[in-house]
Write an enzyme that holds these catalytic residues in place. Structure first.
Site, short mmCIF file in Angstrom:
data_model
loop_
_atom_site.label_atom_id
_atom_site.label_comp_id
_atom_site.label_asym_id
_atom_site.label_seq_id
_atom_site.Cartn_x
_atom_site.Cartn_y
_atom_site.Cartn_z
N PRO A 88 10.73 11.13 -43.32
CG PRO A 88 10.47 12.62 -45.10
CD PRO A 88 9.74 11.65 -44.26
CD GLU A 115 2.78 18.43 -49.10
OE1 GLU A 115 3.85 19.02 -48.94
OE2 GLU A 115 2.51 17.75 -50.11
NE ARG A 153 20.67 -9.52 -46.88
CZ ARG A 153 21.84 -9.49 -46.23
NH1 ARG A 153 21.98 -8.81 -45.12
NH2 ARG A 153 22.88 -10.16 -46.70
CG ASP A 168 25.65 -8.86 -45.35
OD1 ASP A 168 25.82 -9.57 -46.34
OD2 ASP A 168 24.66 -8.92 -44.61
CL1 6GU Z 1 10.64 6.82 -44.22
N1 6GU Z 1 9.46 8.48 -45.90
C1 6GU Z 1 9.47 9.41 -46.88
N2 6GU Z 1 8.32 9.91 -47.32
N3 6GU Z 1 10.58 9.84 -47.44
C2 6GU Z 1 11.72 9.33 -47.00
C3 6GU Z 1 11.78 8.37 -45.99
C4 6GU Z 1 10.60 7.96 -45.44
N4 6GU Z 1 13.07 8.05 -45.76
C5 6GU Z 1 13.76 8.81 -46.61
N5 6GU Z 1 12.97 9.57 -47.35
#
Ligand code: 6GU
Length: 242
Positions: A88, A115, A153, A168
């Site tokens: 994230p 974590e 795709r 798209d």
């Molecule tokens: Cl790549 N990993 C995790 N654990 N949560 C996320 C993410 C990735 N992308 C958005 N949320």
């Protein structure tokens, strides 16, 4: 294109990549996907892949050794392969990033869990860190599947109609307008007359205007960055708050 996916939960990938277009793309040789179990590269008796965080606090952290061993073994002798850590904290995955990744011959995806992943993986093994959006998933597996799907795709030959990816949503920075098929009237709701007119120039203009309108209404943030013609701007000006 070849994808190497590094995960603690390889069985998560069994269903989603084996249906529809991704299945056909693999059968036809446009793409191959290898899922590698990080746990197989842990050398201790119990194949431990996580440990408590230095400095204390809750949760567990993925250990660096099995991840480095897995990636270095699978990619031995390879150069120029992006090694992407899914987290994230990564840069945001967009259609532009999908197009960028579609230019590679091979891509490695490391799925983080718990974590987090020991920082040295991001610093000294990964060449890139990607997030698929501003929310937290339990692991990078679903994010890896999203990337495999969006990139596959775009590969030439994967979609039947090569023009499809040009139209798209997001391809030109706008959302797509509405689509209709038969029946012409469903429960009293009629398809817009213009689509039945046979006037292809007028239909193309209408579709463009619908895309502009929908983007203005739903994602005005995208309009600011979109490639707009003077005719587009003139059309949108009619909807500006005056
Ligand atoms: Cl790549 N990993 C995790 N654990 N949560 C996320 C993410 C990735 N992308 C958005 N949320």
């Amino acid at each position: 294109m070849h994808f190497d996916i590094f995960s603690l939960f390889p069985s998560m990938f069994r269903g989603p990549l084996e249906e529809s277009i991704l299945k056909r793309a693999q059968e036809r040789g446009y793409v191959s996907i290898a899922v590698h179990n990080i746990r197989d590269y842990a050398t201790d008796k119990h194949h431990i892949t996580d440990d408590a965080p230095y400095g204390g606090g809750g949760g567990m952290v993925m250990k660096p050794e099995p991840i480095f061993a897995a990636v270095e073994t699978v990619l031995a002798g390879e150069t120029g392969v992006p090694i992407i850590l899914l987290t994230p904290q990564g840069r945001l995955f967009t259609q532009a990033v999908a197009r960028e990744l579609a230019g590679y011959r091979r891509i490695a995806l490391i799925c983080g869990h718990y974590e987090g992943v020991d920082e040295r993986v991001g610093q000294y093994l990964a060449t890139d860190e990607i997030s698929i959006g501003d929310y937290v998933l339990t692991g990078g597996e679903l994010a890896a599947m999203v990337i495999v799907d969006a990139v596959t795709r775009l590969l030439p030959g994967v979609l039947g109609d090569p023009g499809a990816v040009l139209e798209d949503s997001h391809a030109d920075g706008l959302l797509e307008g509405p689509h209709y098929t038969r029946p012409a009237v469903f429960r009293g709701w009629a398809v817009p007359e213009i689509l039945l007119s046979g006037n292809h120039a007028a239909i193309a203009r209408w579709r463009r205007e619908q895309a502009l309108l929908r983007t203005l209404q739903r994602r005005p943030d995208l309009l600011a960055k979109a490639n707009l013609t003077p005719q587009d701007r003139q059309f949108l000006a009619k909807f500006e708050p005056s």
